[in-house]
Design a protein around this motif. Structure first.
Motif, PDB file in Angstrom:
ATOM      1  N   LEU A  33       0.138   3.349  -2.845  1.00 28.00           N
ATOM      2  CA  LEU A  33      -0.564   2.677  -3.941  1.00 28.00           C
ATOM      3  C   LEU A  33      -0.543   3.478  -5.232  1.00 28.00           C
ATOM      4  CD1 LEU A  33      -3.674   1.321  -2.018  1.00 28.00           C
ATOM      5  CD2 LEU A  33      -1.754  -0.010  -2.917  1.00 28.00           C
ATOM      6  N   SER A  34      -0.552   4.802  -5.129  1.00 31.49           N
ATOM      7  CA  SER A  34      -0.648   5.643  -6.319  1.00 31.49           C
ATOM      8  C   SER A  34       0.569   5.556  -7.233  1.00 31.49           C
ATOM      9  CB  SER A  34      -0.890   7.100  -5.921  1.00 31.49           C
ATOM     10  OG  SER A  34       0.229   7.620  -5.237  1.00 31.49           O
ATOM     11  N   SER A  35       1.652   4.984  -6.755  1.00 31.16           N
ATOM     12  CA  SER A  35       2.843   4.869  -7.612  1.00 31.16           C
ATOM     13  C   SER A  35       2.867   3.560  -8.412  1.00 31.16           C
ATOM     14  CB  SER A  35       4.114   5.008  -6.779  1.00 31.16           C
ATOM     15  OG  SER A  35       4.245   3.924  -5.889  1.00 31.16           O
ATOM     16  N   TYR A  36       1.792   2.776  -8.321  1.00 29.09           N
ATOM     17  CA  TYR A  36       1.712   1.492  -9.020  1.00 29.09           C
ATOM     18  C   TYR A  36       0.513   1.466  -9.973  1.00 29.09           C
ATOM     19  CZ  TYR A  36       4.974  -0.071  -5.440  1.00 29.09           C
ATOM     20  OH  TYR A  36       6.063  -0.198  -4.613  1.00 29.09           O
ATOM     21  N   HIS A  37       0.585   0.570 -10.952  1.00 33.00           N
ATOM     22  CA  HIS A  37      -0.537   0.330 -11.860  1.00 33.00           C
ATOM     23  C   HIS A  37      -1.542  -0.543 -11.120  1.00 33.00           C
ATOM     24  CE1 HIS A  37      -2.777  -2.063 -14.803  1.00 33.00           C
ATOM     25  NE2 HIS A  37      -2.765  -0.949 -15.504  1.00 33.00           N
ATOM     26  N   LEU A  38      -2.645   0.047 -10.654  1.00 29.76           N
ATOM     27  CA  LEU A  38      -3.649  -0.699  -9.899  1.00 29.76           C
ATOM     28  C   LEU A  38      -4.716  -1.253 -10.834  1.00 29.76           C
ATOM     29  CD1 LEU A  38      -4.159   1.760  -6.910  1.00 29.76           C
ATOM     30  CD2 LEU A  38      -2.696  -0.265  -6.997  1.00 29.76           C
ATOM     31  N   ASN A  39      -5.165  -2.448 -10.540  1.00 30.69           N
ATOM     32  CA  ASN A  39      -6.238  -3.039 -11.317  1.00 30.69           C
ATOM     33  C   ASN A  39      -7.575  -2.412 -10.931  1.00 30.69           C
ATOM     34  OD1 ASN A  39      -5.388  -5.438 -13.139  1.00 30.69           O
ATOM     35  ND2 ASN A  39      -4.052  -5.517 -11.348  1.00 30.69           N
ATOM     36  N   LYS A  40      -8.527  -2.482 -11.856  1.00 27.99           N
ATOM     37  CA  LYS A  40      -9.815  -1.811 -11.677  1.00 27.99           C
ATOM     38  C   LYS A  40     -10.512  -2.224 -10.380  1.00 27.99           C
ATOM     39  CE  LYS A  40     -14.286  -0.942 -13.909  1.00 27.99           C
ATOM     40  NZ  LYS A  40     -15.004  -1.018 -12.651  1.00 27.99           N
ATOM     41  N   HIS A  41     -10.505  -3.494 -10.038  1.00 30.16           N
ATOM     42  CA  HIS A  41     -11.210  -3.919  -8.824  1.00 30.16           C
ATOM     43  C   HIS A  41     -10.564  -3.336  -7.565  1.00 30.16           C
ATOM     44  CE1 HIS A  41      -8.136  -7.086  -9.278  1.00 30.16           C
ATOM     45  NE2 HIS A  41      -8.201  -7.206  -7.959  1.00 30.16           N
ATOM     46  N   ILE A  42      -9.267  -3.105  -7.592  1.00 30.10           N
ATOM     47  CA  ILE A  42      -8.592  -2.479  -6.450  1.00 30.10           C
ATOM     48  C   ILE A  42      -9.003  -1.009  -6.363  1.00 30.10           C
ATOM     49  CG2 ILE A  42      -6.366  -1.832  -5.454  1.00 30.10           C
ATOM     50  CD1 ILE A  42      -7.006  -4.851  -5.233  1.00 30.10           C
ATOM     51  N   VAL A  43      -9.035  -0.318  -7.493  1.00 31.17           N
ATOM     52  CA  VAL A  43      -9.489   1.082  -7.516  1.00 31.17           C
ATOM     53  C   VAL A  43     -10.938   1.159  -7.035  1.00 31.17           C
ATOM     54  CG1 VAL A  43      -9.962   3.074  -8.993  1.00 31.17           C
ATOM     55  CG2 VAL A  43      -7.863   1.743  -9.312  1.00 31.17           C
ATOM     56  N   ASP A  44     -11.785   0.257  -7.508  1.00 35.97           N
ATOM     57  CA  ASP A  44     -13.190   0.242  -7.082  1.00 35.97           C
ATOM     58  C   ASP A  44     -13.306   0.037  -5.574  1.00 35.97           C
ATOM     59  OD1 ASP A  44     -13.950   0.588  -9.723  1.00 35.97           O
ATOM     60  OD2 ASP A  44     -14.542  -1.509 -10.023  1.00 35.97           O
ATOM     61  N   LEU A  45     -12.504  -0.832  -5.011  1.00 39.22           N
ATOM     62  CA  LEU A  45     -12.546  -1.074  -3.565  1.00 39.22           C
ATOM     63  C   LEU A  45     -12.014   0.124  -2.772  1.00 39.22           C
ATOM     64  CD1 LEU A  45     -11.544  -4.829  -3.609  1.00 39.22           C
ATOM     65  CD2 LEU A  45     -13.658  -3.888  -2.627  1.00 39.22           C
ATOM     66  N   ILE A  46     -11.027   0.801  -3.295  1.00 37.07           N
ATOM     67  CA  ILE A  46     -10.525   2.023  -2.638  1.00 37.07           C
ATOM     68  C   ILE A  46     -11.638   3.063  -2.602  1.00 37.07           C
ATOM     69  CG2 ILE A  46      -8.951   3.984  -2.887  1.00 37.07           C
ATOM     70  CD1 ILE A  46      -6.896   1.939  -4.049  1.00 37.07           C
ATOM     71  N   ILE A  47     -12.308   3.268  -3.730  1.00 34.07           N
ATOM     72  CA  ILE A  47     -13.395   4.250  -3.804  1.00 34.07           C
ATOM     73  C   ILE A  47     -14.531   3.857  -2.865  1.00 34.07           C
ATOM     74  CG2 ILE A  47     -15.185   5.208  -5.325  1.00 34.07           C
ATOM     75  CD1 ILE A  47     -13.031   5.014  -7.587  1.00 34.07           C
ATOM     76  N   LYS A  48     -14.888   2.596  -2.859  1.00 31.06           N
ATOM     77  CA  LYS A  48     -15.955   2.108  -1.976  1.00 31.06           C
ATOM     78  C   LYS A  48     -15.605   2.396  -0.520  1.00 31.06           C
ATOM     79  CE  LYS A  48     -18.273  -2.186  -0.651  1.00 31.06           C
ATOM     80  NZ  LYS A  48     -18.353  -3.634  -0.907  1.00 31.06           N
ATOM     81  N   ASN A  49     -14.379   2.159  -0.131  1.00 34.69           N
ATOM     82  CA  ASN A  49     -13.959   2.390   1.250  1.00 34.69           C
ATOM     83  C   ASN A  49     -13.877   3.877   1.578  1.00 34.69           C
ATOM     84  OD1 ASN A  49     -12.981  -0.120   2.984  1.00 34.69           O
ATOM     85  ND2 ASN A  49     -12.821  -0.585   0.818  1.00 34.69           N
TER      86      ASN A  49
END
Length: 153
Positions: free
Chosen positions: A127-143
């Motif tokens: 995932l880190s090699s792509y431009h992730l949208n904020k909600h995806i980053v938020d869900l990664i952090i939440k998990n």
């Protein structure tokens, strides 16, 4: 700039001329959303799914994408130069956490993830090699902060 094309995998958009990196192609209003995810929606927030219309619905997946879909700004723009004859595409897990319909990828890219299910199913190094949208980053952090939510636990 692009045209609708009928390929063996279905309808898609094909560049008809050189489209330079950074070119804005589409805009959409992410404030119009539904809670239910479907195979035709683009996830624009934690429980928000925009029903893709017009040309957005014709954007297929690639593990080596040439487009970025920015769900906060409601913009689709080119990530790199796109040459005539190339399909316009983006990496679905940059917008989708857990897709309504999983599928096998046939992009043949060296970066191919093989099974497209959403960001939840992929390791961070991918995932880190792509431009992730904020909600995806938020869900990664939440998990990451709640081990009980991690996939496979």
């Amino acid at each position: 700039m692009y045209k609708v094309s009928e390929e063996e995998s279905g309808k898609c958009l094909i560049a008809t001329e050189l489209i330079h990196a950074g070119t804005k192609l589409f805009s959409f209003d992410p404030s119009y959303y539904q809670e239910e995810k479907t195979y035709q929606t683009i996830q624009v927030g934690l429980d928000r799914h925009y029903l893709a219309e017009s040309f957005l619905v014709l954007l297929n997946h690639s593990c080596d994408p040439n487009l970025i879909v920015n769900t906060e700004k409601g913009l689709v723009y080119t990530e790199k130069d796109i040459y005539p004859g190339e399909e316009l595409n983006y990496f679905y897990p940059t917008t989708e956490w857990d897709m309504a319909r999983h599928f096998v990828c046939h992009c043949n890219s060296a970066k191919c993830i093989k099974h497209v299910k959403g960001a939840w199913w992929l390791p961070l190094n991918v995932l880190s090699s792509y431009h992730l949208n904020k909600h995806i980053v938020d869900l990664i952090i939440k998990n990451m902060n709640n081990p009980d939510l991690l996939q496979g636990s």
